[in-house]
Design an enzyme around this catalytic site. Structure first.
Site, PDB file in Angstrom:
ATOM      1  N   TYR A  36      -5.416 -20.957   6.883  1.00  9.11           N
ATOM      2  CA  TYR A  36      -4.993 -19.878   8.465  1.00  9.11           C
ATOM      3  C   TYR A  36      -5.130 -20.762   9.516  1.00  9.11           C
ATOM      4  CZ  TYR A  36      -7.768 -15.948  10.699  1.00  9.11           C
ATOM      5  OH  TYR A  36      -8.035 -14.769  11.607  1.00  9.11           O
ATOM      6  N   LYS A  62      -1.939 -16.672   6.121  1.00  5.04           N
ATOM      7  CA  LYS A  62      -3.015 -16.355   6.514  1.00  5.04           C
ATOM      8  C   LYS A  62      -2.348 -16.099   8.304  1.00  5.04           C
ATOM      9  CE  LYS A  62      -6.770 -14.024   8.195  1.00  5.04           C
ATOM     10  NZ  LYS A  62      -8.113 -13.039   8.195  1.00  5.04           N
TER      11      LYS A  62
END
Length: 308
Positions: free
Chosen positions: A144, A172
């Protein structure tokens, strides 16, 4: 456990929502609320994956025990028909490793590991952190990348190094650098997921395989439709959906924090997830009124009869 909705190109599914954690009025985790919300997101909002105990789930203020029980509840409720990804990222590598191991035991299909926040580690530190977590279990890992909150980006060279790890399979991206992401996608097999609802369609257009959304709590079905239209070649149709839900993006993602406005939005659609935990503060009456207007403008049906 294999991810029930994963594919070779989209290992965690395509439409994922970073799920809020429902609380009761006294601030305790509402585990029945967790169960109901997970079922609603999968069965009504067409999510084929859920991220549990990410930062939208207020992970900094939930205990390890609460995280484990929330995860087990979600896996029990929807784990046979949706990929369940456990947030395991902290700014402490040892703690993240322990959270990863616990998530594997609890039945998670994968891990979301955020860039360590506040401490601003160098790129070598990021590389060692992510590989340590990936080495700790047999679960696939989604990195992320959100420098706006963590303070440090995962640089392209570091992503290229991390892509060689057999269990680091996805990113992400909330860095909003479509060029850098395109370079990584061109050079590796990493699956990119839009981590920024303001850029879902642009990310899909340059090769992202799906979204990890916040507004998916109320327009997940629409985002799923948008992605399906684009993948089928109906670019104009996808663009129409993108434009139609822009007011929802503005209302949830630009007025206050995502967890705050998402819980307010869920209350407005009759799916209350309770309050937020301090240091967050619940949406004000003025913010809720504006959010109501945004949801209606974006086509969200409200239980009092207000529809677009």
């Amino acid at each position: 456990m294999a991810a029930p909705t994963g594919t070779s190109d989209a290992p965690f599914g395509r439409m994922l929502t970073a799920m809020v954690t429902p609380f009761t009025t006294d601030g305790s985790v509402d585990y029945e609320g967790v169960r109901r919300l997970a079922a609603y997101l999968v069965d009504e909002q067409r999510n084929d994956g859920l991220v549990v105990s990410g930062t939208t789930g207020e992970s900094p203020t939930t205990t390890d025990e609460e995280k484990e029980r929330v995860l087990r509840t979600v896996v029990e409720e929807v784990g046979d028909r949706a990929t369940v990804v456990a947030g395991a990222g902290t700014n402490d590598t040892r703690h993240s490793v322990e959270l990863a191991k616990t998530a594997e035991r609890a039945g998670a299909h994968g891990l979301l590991v955020v860039t360590p926040y506040y401490s601003k580690p160098p790129q070598e530190g990021l590389y060692r952190h992510f590989t340590a977590v990936a080495d700790a279990t047999g679960l696939p890992v989604m990195l992320y990348d959100i420098p706006g909150r963590s303070g440090v980006p995962i640089e392209t060279a570091t992503l290229l190094r991390l892509a060689t790890h057999e269990r680091i399979v996805a990113v992400k991206d909330a860095k909003a650098d479509l060029f850098a992401g395109s370079q990584v996608m061109a050079a590796t097999d990493l699956a990119f997921y839009s981590g920024d609802d303001t850029l879902n369609l642009p990310w899909i257009s340059v090769g992202a395989v799906g979204c990890v959304s916040v507004i998916g709590h109320v327009v997940g079905a629409e985002i799923a439709t948008m992605m399906s239209l684009y993948r089928s070649g109906d670019v104009a149709g996808a663009l129409a959906v993108h434009r139609a839900i822009l007011p929802v993006v503005a209302g949830v993602m630009t007025r206050a924090g995502g967890a705050i406005m998402t819980k307010a939005a869920l209350t407005l659609v009759g799916r209350s997830a309770g309050p937020v935990r301090a240091p967050l503060a619940d949406a004000t009456a003025e913010q809720v009124a504006r959010l109501r207007e945004d949801l209606i403008a974006g086509g969200v049906k409200l239980p009092d009869g207000d529809v677009s």
